[in-house]
Design an enzyme around this catalytic site. Structure first.
Site, short mmCIF file in Angstrom:
data_model
loop_
_atom_site.label_atom_id
_atom_site.label_comp_id
_atom_site.label_asym_id
_atom_site.label_seq_id
_atom_site.Cartn_x
_atom_site.Cartn_y
_atom_site.Cartn_z
N HIS A 16 0.82 -1.06 -0.04
CA HIS A 16 -0.01 0.10 0.08
C HIS A 16 0.82 1.46 0.05
O HIS A 16 0.52 2.14 -0.65
CB HIS A 16 -0.85 -0.01 1.27
N LYS A 40 -15.80 -7.00 5.43
CA LYS A 40 -15.00 -7.67 6.20
C LYS A 40 -15.09 -7.12 7.63
O LYS A 40 -15.05 -6.07 7.84
CB LYS A 40 -13.53 -7.73 5.47
N ARG A 89 -2.40 -5.95 -8.25
CA ARG A 89 -1.16 -6.90 -7.89
C ARG A 89 -0.91 -8.11 -9.04
O ARG A 89 -0.08 -8.23 -9.52
CB ARG A 89 -1.48 -7.65 -6.57
N SER A 127 -2.94 -7.39 3.16
CA SER A 127 -3.31 -7.52 4.67
C SER A 127 -3.29 -8.59 5.14
O SER A 127 -3.17 -9.11 6.42
CB SER A 127 -4.41 -6.49 4.91
P1 ADP Z 1 -9.82 -3.47 -0.44
O1 ADP Z 1 -10.75 -4.16 0.79
O2 ADP Z 1 -10.62 -2.07 -0.68
O3 ADP Z 1 -9.37 -4.31 -1.58
P2 ADP Z 1 -7.16 -3.22 0.47
O4 ADP Z 1 -6.76 -2.59 1.55
O5 ADP Z 1 -6.99 -4.85 0.59
O6 ADP Z 1 -8.87 -2.81 0.31
O7 ADP Z 1 -6.55 -2.76 -0.65
C1 ADP Z 1 -6.51 -1.28 -1.03
C2 ADP Z 1 -6.07 -1.23 -2.60
O8 ADP Z 1 -4.87 -1.40 -2.38
C3 ADP Z 1 -6.45 -2.05 -3.28
O9 ADP Z 1 -6.46 -1.47 -4.75
C4 ADP Z 1 -5.56 -3.03 -3.72
O10 ADP Z 1 -5.52 -3.97 -4.72
C5 ADP Z 1 -4.10 -2.55 -3.39
N1 ADP Z 1 -3.22 -3.27 -2.66
C6 ADP Z 1 -3.27 -3.96 -1.92
N2 ADP Z 1 -1.82 -4.54 -1.72
C7 ADP Z 1 -1.18 -4.18 -2.64
C8 ADP Z 1 0.29 -4.49 -2.88
N3 ADP Z 1 0.97 -5.38 -2.47
N4 ADP Z 1 0.66 -3.75 -4.07
C9 ADP Z 1 -0.22 -3.07 -4.72
N5 ADP Z 1 -1.25 -2.57 -4.44
C10 ADP Z 1 -1.80 -3.36 -3.53
#
Ligand code: ADP
Length: 159
Positions: A16, A40, A89, A127
């Site tokens: 992130h 979630k 990703r 996460s």
């Molecule tokens: P959500 O529940 O909205 O998917 P996340 O916190 O899991 O929330 O992810 C937020 C954003 O960050 C999403 O666009 C996700 O694809 C991106 N993201 C999560 N992990 C990574 C990573 N390792 N590299 C690049 N983008 C990521």
């Protein structure tokens, strides 16, 4: 140009943070938007997630962190953002991200979604992976900012 980067950030990872760093270089202001009412059940409260992101984003002067609930396009309007940033990703992310982008476009024609591909070294980080490894006693220091490593160890010890 104001952009928002929405997500659950439960907790924020180095993946992130990489997206935040790169996006903050191409927009004037970036609002990291922490979703309060996702489907979630989060490990960290909204306040804890916001606090950890603020600490991790301290070096970035044009990055702000806010919690939001309700429709993303409504929050985008409130913050005068014209752009939604999302990270990609792998192909696995694509289908859902594509559906969300089209839905948001249908809800508000004035807001565009821009995708940033993950940097290779963060492509496996999520996460949920961080929470799983930490809950099993594994080292997560290379996946998350220091502030998150400390908090996740405290959180796991308390449950
Ligand atoms: P959500 O529940 O909205 O998917 P996340 O916190 O899991 O929330 O992810 C937020 C954003 O960050 C999403 O666009 C996700 O694809 C991106 N993201 C999560 N992990 C990574 C990573 N390792 N590299 C690049 N983008 C990521």
């Amino acid at each position: 140009m104001i952009a928002i980067y929405p997500g659950s950030f439960d907790p924020i990872t180095n993946g992130h943070l990489d997206i935040i760093k790169r996006a903050s270089k191409v927009v004037d202001n970036l609002v990291v938007a922490v979703l309060c009412n996702g489907s979630k059940r989060p490990l960290f409260s909204t306040e804890e997630r916001v606090e950890m992101i603020k600490a991790a984003c301290h070096p970035f002067e044009n990055v702000d962190v806010q919690a939001f609930s309700g429709l993303l396009v409504d929050f985008a309007k409130q913050t005068s953002a014209k752009v939604i940033i999302r990270g990609l990703r792998a192909t696995a992310d694509f289908e859902n991200e594509f559906k969300m982008a089209i839905t948001n476009k249908a809800l508000s024609d004035n807001i565009e979604t821009l995708f940033l591909p993950t940097s290779l070294q963060y492509s496996y980080i999520s996460s949920s992976m961080v929470k799983e490894v930490a809950s099993l006693g594994g080292d997560v220091s290379f996946m998350v900012p220091n502030v998150v490593e400390k908090k996740i160890l405290q959180k796991i010890a308390s449950i």
